[in-house]
Every structure is written in structure tokens, then in C-alpha cells.
Design a protein around this motif. Structure first.
Motif, short mmCIF file in Angstrom:
data_model
loop_
_atom_site.label_atom_id
_atom_site.label_comp_id
_atom_site.label_asym_id
_atom_site.label_seq_id
_atom_site.Cartn_x
_atom_site.Cartn_y
_atom_site.Cartn_z
N VAL A 1 0.85 -1.19 0.00
CA VAL A 1 0.00 0.00 0.00
C VAL A 1 0.89 1.23 0.00
O VAL A 1 1.92 1.26 0.65
CB VAL A 1 -0.89 0.00 1.26
CG1 VAL A 1 -1.72 1.27 1.34
CG2 VAL A 1 -1.79 -1.22 1.25
N PHE B 1 -2.02 12.76 -4.51
CA PHE B 1 -2.23 12.61 -5.95
C PHE B 1 -3.01 13.81 -6.49
O PHE B 1 -3.78 13.69 -7.43
CB PHE B 1 -2.94 11.30 -6.25
CG PHE B 1 -2.15 10.09 -5.81
CD1 PHE B 1 -1.16 9.57 -6.62
CD2 PHE B 1 -2.35 9.52 -4.57
CE1 PHE B 1 -0.42 8.48 -6.22
CE2 PHE B 1 -1.60 8.43 -4.15
CZ PHE B 1 -0.63 7.91 -4.98
N PRO C 1 -4.40 9.85 1.37
CA PRO C 1 -5.06 8.56 1.15
C PRO C 1 -4.07 7.41 1.00
O PRO C 1 -2.95 7.60 0.54
CB PRO C 1 -5.83 8.78 -0.15
CG PRO C 1 -5.14 9.90 -0.83
CD PRO C 1 -4.59 10.77 0.24
N SER C 2 -4.52 6.23 1.41
CA SER C 2 -3.72 5.01 1.23
C SER C 2 -4.31 4.24 0.07
O SER C 2 -5.50 3.93 0.07
CB SER C 2 -3.79 4.15 2.49
OG SER C 2 -3.27 4.83 3.59
N TYR C 3 -3.49 3.93 -0.89
CA TYR C 3 -3.98 3.21 -2.06
C TYR C 3 -3.18 1.93 -2.27
O TYR C 3 -1.97 1.90 -2.03
CB TYR C 3 -3.84 4.07 -3.32
CG TYR C 3 -4.81 5.23 -3.41
CD1 TYR C 3 -6.11 5.12 -2.95
CD2 TYR C 3 -4.42 6.43 -3.98
CE1 TYR C 3 -7.00 6.18 -3.05
CE2 TYR C 3 -5.30 7.50 -4.09
CZ TYR C 3 -6.59 7.37 -3.61
OH TYR C 3 -7.46 8.41 -3.72
N SER C 4 -3.87 0.90 -2.76
CA SER C 4 -3.14 -0.28 -3.20
C SER C 4 -2.30 0.14 -4.40
O SER C 4 -2.60 1.14 -5.06
CB SER C 4 -4.12 -1.39 -3.60
OG SER C 4 -4.87 -1.00 -4.72
N ALA D 1 -4.31 6.55 -9.83
CA ALA D 1 -4.45 7.89 -9.25
C ALA D 1 -3.33 8.80 -9.76
O ALA D 1 -3.56 9.99 -10.02
CB ALA D 1 -4.42 7.81 -7.73
N ASN E 1 -3.23 4.99 7.89
CA ASN E 1 -4.42 5.78 7.61
C ASN E 1 -4.97 6.25 8.95
O ASN E 1 -5.25 5.44 9.82
CB ASN E 1 -5.45 4.90 6.89
CG ASN E 1 -6.68 5.69 6.50
OD1 ASN E 1 -7.09 6.60 7.22
ND2 ASN E 1 -7.27 5.34 5.38
N PHE F 1 -7.68 7.11 9.94
CA PHE F 1 -9.01 6.66 10.31
C PHE F 1 -9.06 5.15 10.57
O PHE F 1 -10.08 4.62 10.95
CB PHE F 1 -10.01 7.02 9.20
CG PHE F 1 -10.17 8.50 9.04
CD1 PHE F 1 -10.79 9.25 10.01
CD2 PHE F 1 -9.67 9.13 7.92
CE1 PHE F 1 -10.93 10.62 9.87
CE2 PHE F 1 -9.80 10.49 7.76
CZ PHE F 1 -10.43 11.24 8.75
#
Lengths: 357, 342
Positions: free
Chosen positions: A200, A205, A219-222, A229, A307, A309
């Protein structure tokens, strides 16, 4: 994911049924049945038919008179809810594969729902044709130029479209259908599920990345999602075509400390790419956040997966060489960078062979 | 003792000279593009100019150093000369160099001269790619007091078809986000250009910008309506799920919630959660759950009374189970799980 699936199972059957209708007969060229919207049982709804690879096959109004039982099932005052759709059957559809055919009812207020026994499966005649399947699949074809066609042209599949860089005299980042991509020259075999990393990445972006804010508040993205992104970020910042082997990355707007002229905000810097350097830039989004593009070497050896949250924090991952306890992705990324020395075909072959080092 | 002090002084002067010489070369050989150029070697060794601490600002991005006036004048003269007399390739290179000098900061008279050259090139260049490059070098190096010049040059370039409509309104979006200029905002609101919206949303996801817009009194009802009405639409079949379109939708939703939240002083997450109470395309809600606010939105809805029967969450669950065999849906499910932490 597990949570969603569990919830889906017990809630799926408790949802109110608004659409009613059945597909009764179907071939590659015609599909028929009946449909109605039980909220408004006297409405004549529209029917849309789609193949599972995003091909629109046809549409019609469900207005044919049917037996009284249909009207009773809908609960209205008439039974004119039958439909019969002539389906599009072009040559490009004849791929020799079985496809799910989804039949949708379109009701008031853009209400869209599948008929009760949709989808149905239809086998198409013809020979097997390759198509990209997974988001992150790599597509390629001959370069549409004489003599140097073998140098190749490369793009990436986002699940529905090919994202690629083209020399069109406008923003060079483009989103096209695969039919459009393949129509331009001879296609190469699709690289299904390339060895993209599974970690991750947390990054900015946007066209405006202010590093003075908490870098963890991003944000955390795969990895594959991060590549998409990044493609969107480049599209937004703007990019031009450039015929050389270097990556001139699109850089978000940032603050510049200037001892002579005072601090200032600099507009985003447009990127310059050809097809393969664009893919390499997307890959760079898997090793560091685009807001810190190539700035901090430590990003190359560890990615904070966090993240704010999250109920649980993700662990920091070492993507360095395996002999140092890493996942080995960074050396693979470097291996891909070597491809720029030659042509897009080299990058294609490196991805195909799993990024040999 | 005297001779020893002299030797130390000599060494210091020599060291300073070598340092200045090195940095001069560093400047001489660096254009805007070269500054950002990434090669395999740079990745392998991390020894590009980019990674040298002397060139790094707080942001980690390259900070141009002020060059000695004589050197800068030489650079400027060479670039200006190339822009007029050089080949097409040389002209493009000169434009890049001029953009770099402008972005790095230059004295007012040099700045005015260089920007004048760029504007002239846009207006007279016979090659479209040269005119385009000059135009973007001009716009991306502009300052707030130069907004009117930017608009005029963009209008000229658009009239001569040097740039497309997307280029024009995309650039207006960039300039508006940077300078919060009302004239540019009006132009944006009058356009229905979807690319301009993609650009604008890519800025509005930054909540700091939303706050600045609000402080400037720019979040009017008309502006809110404009952003609301530019909501992206997923293309293709109801199950067609482009990751790029999902990213763009999420940016629109987050951007809208940021400006709405800033104007009415409410949490943006609450604005996003409201979208789950409406009958919308489930792909829209999945994009939100997969994005930067996914976890917060999910938590807010699930912890509210009747949260488990929220129509939006139900439609997402239904979509995920109906189309679980479609690869792009699987990617989205994975991203939602990651984003929400569940």
C-alpha cells in the motif's frame, strides 16, 4: 472485505424488490421476456442489454401485450409489459467465448435494476480474441509508424479503459477503449496480471500538495490503484509528448523558498512523456508519493502504510532487496527503469518476464 | 604565524571558489526539464542534482538557487537568442530554459523581457508545438498580478487553435486554483468543460484550498451549483467500473464536500455521508468508500441510528455481490476494504 461480503449475504435478500421481470428466450441476436417497475406498475419501462465486456447490445421499450398473468405479477391495470430486443451482432463481438448478458430495466428517475434471472449466458461464435481483463493488465501493439513498428506502443488497463500517452498535439494522456487501442496497429499479447506489488502506498495525488501539512493525512492506495491515481494526477496537471528516453515528471504545485524573491507558490509543472516513460512514471507511484517525487531516498526503502481513520495501523513495509529483508519490489522497479535505455518493447518484455534483475 | 594565517585564508578562498564554480556549472546545466529529469542512474544512485541537500527546499522539491547576475545575464541572452534564431529543437530547449529561469525567480526587468519573448513566440510561431510550449511556459510561470495577461494570451492562442478547448479551460482551472481570480472563476462557471472540472476537482480535494476560497468569498451559490452540476458520470454498462473514473468521481465528491463544508462550517464527511441517503449509481458510493474519506464516511453512517439499513450501503453491498466476478469490481472491493480498514 469479509465484513462487506457477510453483510451483503444477509442484506441482499432483504432488499425491497422494485423491478420485476424475466428473460424468457435468448440467442446471440435476440432476447425477449417481460419487465415492469412494481412501484409504478402501469408504467412501460425501457430495457437495456449489455454484454459483460461493456458492449451495449440494444434497447427497447417493454410494451408488447402479454397474458393476464404478467399484468397480475406486476400489480397494474394492464399487461403490456413484454419486450423483444434485436441484439447487435457485429464482427468484433464474435470472440468464441461465453458471455454473461445483463438485462436491465430502466424505470422512472433513472432507476436501473437487473431482471430477476439476469444475467443469462450466451456463447458467441468465432475465434478466441485476447482482451485485457484485470486492472493493471499491460496492453501493447506495434507502433503505428513505418519501419520502427517493432519498437512498440504500450499502455495500461484500468478495468474498463486503456490509459496511454499519445502524440496528438493536445494533452498526451488519453483514456481509450481497447477496440480503439487495437484498431490502430497489430496487437501484442496482453500481459495479464503483471507482477505489480501488493503493498500500500500513501501519497498525494492532487495538483496541489503542500508538504507542510501532515504527510500522513493522505489517502492510502493499493499499488495498482495508486498507479491509476497518479495517471489522473498527470492528466490534470497536463502532459506533452516527448520523444526521448527520460521521464520529465508532472509535478504538483508547491511552495518554493526563495532567498532573493521571497517564498512563492509555483504552478504545477507539466510532464513530458512518451508511452513507456509514462508507464514508468506510474510505477514510480508505487515507490514514493508523487508530492515528494524522487526527493527522499529513504522512500525507496520503506513505505509508511498508515491511515489516520484506520482502527488498526498498517505496518511499514520494506520494499528493498529480498536479501535485506525487503519484498524485492524496489530492485524490480529499477530493473524496469533500465528499459528506457532502449524502447517500449524492452519495458514490455521486462514486465512480461517479471522484471528480471 | 602570519604565513600560517595566510595559508588558511588561501585554502578558504580556494574552497569557496571551487564551491562557487561547481554550483555555477550546476546552474548552467540545469533547465526546468533537466531539473526534473529522472534516469535509471539517478534512481540507482540517488545522486542527481535533485537529491543534493543544497538544492532541496522544505518540500523536498528542487529549489533553484539565485545565480550570479553575470551568469544569469549570459543564460538569458543565450536563451533569448535561441528563441529567435535557433532551429525548432533549439527553440523548444530555449523555452524550457526560460521557464526554468522564470520559475526560479528573476529581477523584474529580466522577468518582463522573458515573458514578453514567450508571448511574442505564442503569437508569431509558425510551428504549433513551439507556440504551445511557449504558452504553457508563460502561464505556468505567472503571478497573480499577471492574471489579465494570461487570460489575453490564452484567448489569442485559443482563437488561433494553438490549444484545444480542454487546454484552455484546464489552464483557466489551474490559474484560478492558484490565484483565486474572479474573472477566471466566471469563465469556469460559464464553461461546461469536463476536463476543466477534472483539473479543478484535483485541487479542491485539498481542504486548505477550500478554506482559502471561503475566506476570499468565492464559494458562492453559483460556484457550488457549478461544481455540483459537473458531477462525473460513469460510462458504459451499469457494471462497468473504470478505476480512473472512480478516482475522478471520488475527487469530485471530496472536492464538493470540502467547499460545501467550508461555506457552511460543517464537516465534509457529513456532506459525503448525505450522498448515501440518495438513490444514486452504486459505483459513485463505492468510489467514495475507496477514497480518502472512505473510513470516516463508513464509520459515520454505520454508527448512526439505522446505519445498517442505510440505502447507500445496501446498494453497494448488492452491487459487490451481483458483480463479484468482474475483475474491476474485485479491485474496487479490495480498495474499499483497504480504505475503510474493514
Amino acid at each position: 472485505m469479509k465484513h462487506f461480503v457477510t453483510m451483503a449475504i444477509w442484506l441482499f435478500f432483504s432488499l425491497p424488490v422494485i423491478a420485476k421481470g424475466y428473460v424468457e428466450q435468448y440467442t446471440t441476436q435476440r432476447i425477449s421476456g417481460w419487465a415492469c417497475d412494481v412501484r409504478y406498475p402501469d408504467d412501460n419501462v425501457a430495457i437495456h442489454v449489455w454484454r459483460d465486456d461493456n458492449k451495449f447490445l440494444g434497447g427497447v421499450g417493454a410494451v408488447i401485450n402479454r397474458e393476464p398473468a404478467v399484468g397480475a405479477a406486476c400489480g397494474g391495470t394492464h399487461s403490456a409489459h413484454g419486450f423483444s430486443v434485436d441484439l447487435y451482432f457485429g464482427e468484433e463481438l464474435k470472440d468464441g467465448k461465453s458471455h454473461k448478458i445483463h438485462v436491465y430495466l430502466i424505470g422512472r428517475d433513472n432507476f436501473v435494476e437487473q431482471l430477476n434471472n439476469s444475467p443469462v449466458t450466451i456463447t458467441y461464435p468465432g475465434s478466441i480474441q485476447e482482451k485485457p481483463y484485470w486492472a493493471g493488465d499491460v496492453v501493447a501493439r506495434d507502433l503505428a509508424w513505418p519501419v520502427i513498428g517493432g519498437a512498440g506502443h504500450i499502455g495500461i488497463w484500468d478495468g474498463a479503459f486503456v490509459i496511454e500517452v499519445l502524440d496528438t498535439g493536445a494533452n498526451s494522456v488519453q483514456k481509450n477503449s481497447y477496440e480503439n487501442f487495437y484498431a490502430r496497429s497489430k496487437a501484442w499479447p496482453v500481459l495479464y496480471s503483471p507482477a505489480w506489488p501488493t503493498h500500500v502506498i500513501q501519497g498525494c495525488f492532487a495538483s496541489y500538495c503542500d508538504s507542510r501539512t501532515d504527510p500522513n493525512n493522505q489517502p492510502s492506495y493499493s499499488a495498482v490503484y495508486a498507479m491509476v491515481a497518479r495517471a489522473n494526477q498527470i492528466l490534470a496537471i497536463g502532459a506533452d509528448y516527448r520523444w526521448d528516453k527520460y521521464i520529465y515528471p508532472a509535478v504538483p504545485r508547491y511552495y518554493q523558498q526563495d532567498p532573493l524573491f521571497g517564498d512563492q507558490i509555483l504552478a504545477p509543472l507539466r510532464g513530458k512523456y512518451r508511452c513507456d516513460t509514462f508507464i514508468l512514471d506510474l510505477m514510480s507511484a508505487t515507490v514514493n508519493s508523487p508530492s515528494f517525487l524522487y526527493a527522499y531516498s529513504e522512500f525507496a526503502y520503506g513505505i509508511v502504510q498508515y491511515n489516520p481513520f484506520h482502527s488498526k495501523r498498517l505496518a511499514k513495509v520494506n520494499i528493498g532487496p529480498t536479501q535485506y529483508g525487503g519484498t524485492g519490489w524496489y530492485p524490480k522497479y529499477v530493473s524496469a527503469m533500465e528499459a528506457t535505455v532502449i524502447t517500449p518493447v524492452t519495458l514490455y518484455n521486462r514486465i512480461k518476464s517479471g522484471f528480471p534483475q | 604565524m602570519k604565513s600560517r594565517n595566510g595559508l588558511i585564508f588561501f585554502i578558504l578562498v580556494a574552497a569557496l571558489s571551487i564551491y562557487l564554480l561547481f554550483n555555477s556549472f550546476n546552474f548552467r546545466n540545469t533547465s526546468a526539464q533537466e531539473t526534473n529529469k529522472v534516469t535509471r542512474d539517478s534512481v540507482l544512485t540517488n545522486k542527481t542534482g535533485l537529491n543534493q541537500p543544497a538544492l532541496m527546499g522544505e518540500t523536498g522539491l528542487p529549489v533553484a538557487k539565485p545565480a550570479p547576475d553575470s551568469l544569469l545575464e549570459t543564460e538569458v541572452a543565450a536563451a533569448r537568442n535561441q528563441l529567435v534564431t535557433g532551429s525548432d529543437e533549439h527553440k523548444l530547449h530555449a523555452i524550457e530554459k526560460i521557464e526554468y529561469i522564470l520559475r526560479a525567480g528573476a529581477r523584474a526587468e529580466i522577468r518582463a523581457a522573458l515573458r514578453g519573448d514567450l508571448a511574442t513566440t505564442v503569437n508569431v510561431a509558425s510551428e504549433r508545438n513551439i507556440a504551445r510550449a511557449a504558452l504553457f511556459a508563460f502561464t505556468r510561470s505567472s503571478r497573480s498580478e499577471e492574471n489579465r495577461d494570461v487570460i489575453e494570451l490564452l484567448d489569442n492562442a485559443s482563437a488561433k487553435h494553438i490549444i484545444t478547448n480542454d487546454d484552455y479551460y484546464g489552464e483557466i482551472s489551474h490559474q484560478f486554483a492558484a490565484f483565486l481570480n474572479r474573472e477566471m472563476m466566471t469563465k469556469l462557471m460559464q464553461s461546461e468543460n469536463s476536463y476543466a472540472s477534472i483539473v479543478l476537482n484535483n485541487y479542491l480535494i485539498n481542504s486548505d484550498l477550500a478554506e482559502k476560497l471561503n475566506e476570499s468569498g468565492l464559494i458562492t451559490q453559483e460556484f457550488l451549483s457549478h461544481v455540483l452540476n459537473s458531477k462525473p458520470v460513469f460510462s458504459g454498462a451499469p457494471f462497468n467500473l473504470s478505476a480512473l473514473e472512480a478516482v475522478q468521481f471520488e475527487e469530485w465528491a471530496s472536492g464538493y464536500s470540502n467547499i460545501y463544508g467550508a461555506k457552511y462550517n460543517i464537516e465534509n464527511v457529513g456532506v459525503l455521508a448525505q450522498m448515501f441517503n440518495q438513490k444514486v449509481d452504486p459505483r459513485e458510493l463505492m468510489a467514495i468508500l475507496a477514497g480518502r474519506n472512505g473510513a470516516a464516511v463508513y464509520t459515520m453512517i454505520a454508527s448512526s441510528p439505522g446505519g445498517w439499513s442505510n440505502p447507500g450501503l445496501l446498494s453497494v453491498n448488492r452491487f459487490l455481490s451481483e458483480y463479484s466476478d468482474i475483475p474491476s469490481v474485485q479491485l474496487m472491493a479490495q480498495q474499499i476494504a483497504l480504505s475503510t480498514g474493514r
